[in-house]
Design a protein around this motif. Structure first.
Motif, short mmCIF file in Angstrom:
data_model
loop_
_atom_site.label_atom_id
_atom_site.label_comp_id
_atom_site.label_asym_id
_atom_site.label_seq_id
_atom_site.Cartn_x
_atom_site.Cartn_y
_atom_site.Cartn_z
N GLY A 47 25.59 111.25 42.39
CA GLY A 47 24.89 111.93 43.47
C GLY A 47 24.78 111.05 44.70
N THR A 48 24.51 109.77 44.49
CA THR A 48 24.41 108.82 45.59
C THR A 48 25.76 108.63 46.27
N LYS A 49 26.80 108.44 45.48
CA LYS A 49 28.15 108.27 46.03
C LYS A 49 28.56 109.51 46.83
N THR A 50 28.30 110.68 46.25
CA THR A 50 28.66 111.93 46.93
C THR A 50 27.89 112.07 48.24
N GLY A 51 26.62 111.68 48.22
CA GLY A 51 25.82 111.75 49.44
C GLY A 51 26.41 110.92 50.56
N THR A 52 26.88 109.72 50.24
CA THR A 52 27.48 108.87 51.28
C THR A 52 28.75 109.50 51.83
N LEU A 53 29.55 110.12 50.97
CA LEU A 53 30.79 110.76 51.41
C LEU A 53 30.52 111.99 52.27
N VAL A 54 29.47 112.74 51.93
CA VAL A 54 29.10 113.92 52.72
C VAL A 54 28.66 113.48 54.12
N VAL A 55 27.83 112.45 54.19
CA VAL A 55 27.37 111.94 55.49
C VAL A 55 28.55 111.50 56.34
#
Length: 329
Positions: free
Chosen positions: A223-231
């Motif tokens: 979830g954290t990794k995905t959040g950085t990619l979304v940003v």
């Protein structure tokens, strides 16, 4: 007279720590002093503002990329993503202007471009979570696919259906300062706060430093990794919109190779490609470093081919310098 070896070692470590922390700042200052002397017109106000305008689009993406790399991932699709955002915006404006009017069409187009950018980041994160596909591979595929979609939307030609006044966002100024610089500063401040003063930022460092330990601590690693990619996907679209505004068109060939400059700025800024270490301030310095070098070499009439050579040597030198000074951490 007895020598306190422990005290001497502590002082040496402290001095190395100071050197490690401020070495990029010192190099940047030395570079600027050199260019002021060697590059005609470098220190003029207009030229410095042009440098800031040029680095703003790069820096907006680089701040997002910093968070991605600190989390142990990478996004190679940002150049194509910026081109896609500009072309999608132009296509929406051309399609909806007669129905909604130019301003609503531009607003819808910007929202669509940013949403698509964020969805690309979400897609990359989910491919990593569900199928364990490295982000390097997924974003490498997106680099090609998004460039293809951009050219399909534009038909291989620039799209110039933006409303009157839209050029202000990329080419306009407020109080003499280019408007993209304000966006650049706002993104820097936001990403600095995100990484250093939020639980999400602490999770990013934990995941990048040791994903298994972070998982055992209750952190949602994917979830954290995905959040950085979304940003980063969303910030890529913002940069693409500003570029389209500056050049007055959405073009499928826009920002070709930009991903390399983005990664270079992040690496020069001291962020570790292995994850867990990095700071947005360092990326800011890396972006300014690249901008000054490129502008200075142009003013000194250095061959474009030598500029490529020097850029490569700069990236390698930055990595080597970080490795040499690593024990000071």
């Amino acid at each position: 007279m007895a020598i306190d070896v422990q005290t001497t070692d502590s002082r040496s470590i402290f001095k190395l720590g100071i050197l490690r922390r401020f070495v990029l700042e010192m190099i940047l200052v030395a570079l600027i002093v050199f260019l002021v002397v060697a590059a005609p017109g470098f220190a003029s106000v207009n030229n410095l503002l042009n440098v800031l305008r040029a680095v703003s689009m790069l820096g907006i993406i680089a701040f997002g990329m910093t968070v991605v790399i600190v989390a142990g991932e990478i996004d190679l699709s940002v150049g194509a993503g910026a081109a896609m955002a500009g072309c999608l915006l132009g296509w929406v404006c051309g399609t909806l202007t007669n129905t909604t009017g130019p301003v609503p069409a531009a607003i819808i187009g910007c929202a669509a471009a940013i949403s698509v950018g964020a969805l690309c980041g979400l897609f990359t994160g989910k491919m990593r979570e569900w199928f364990n596909v490295p982000s390097f591979i997924t974003t490498l595929a997106l680099l090609t696919a998004l460039r293809g979609f951009a050219n399909l939307i534009s038909g291989g030609f620039p799209i110039t259906t933006f409303p009157r006044g839209f050029s202000f966002f990329g080419a306009g100024s407020v109080a003499g300062i280019p408007f993209p610089v304000f966006v650049f500063a706002a993104v820097f401040g936001g990403m600095h706060l995100l990484l250093n003063f939020t639980s999400f930022g602490r999770a990013v460092y934990a995941v990048g430093g040791n994903a298994e330990a972070a998982r055992l601590s209750g952190i949602d690693v994917f979830g954290t990794k995905t959040g950085t990619l979304v940003v980063t996907g969303a910030l890529t679209a913002v940069s693409g919109i500003l570029i389209a505004s500056q050049i007055g068109s959405g073009n499928g060939s826009t920002a070709t190779g930009m991903e390399l400059n983005v990664v270079a700025a992040v690496i020069i800024g001291g962020t570790s490609l292995f994850g867990g270490k990095g700071r947005v301030w360092g990326t800011l310095l890396g972006v300014l470093f690249l901008g000054c070098i490129n502008n200075g070499m142009i003013l000194m009439n250095v061959s474009e081919y030598w500029r490529y050579v020097f850029s490569g040597a700069t990236i390698l030198g930055a990595v080597l310098l970080n490795q040499i000074l690593e024990p000071a951490r």
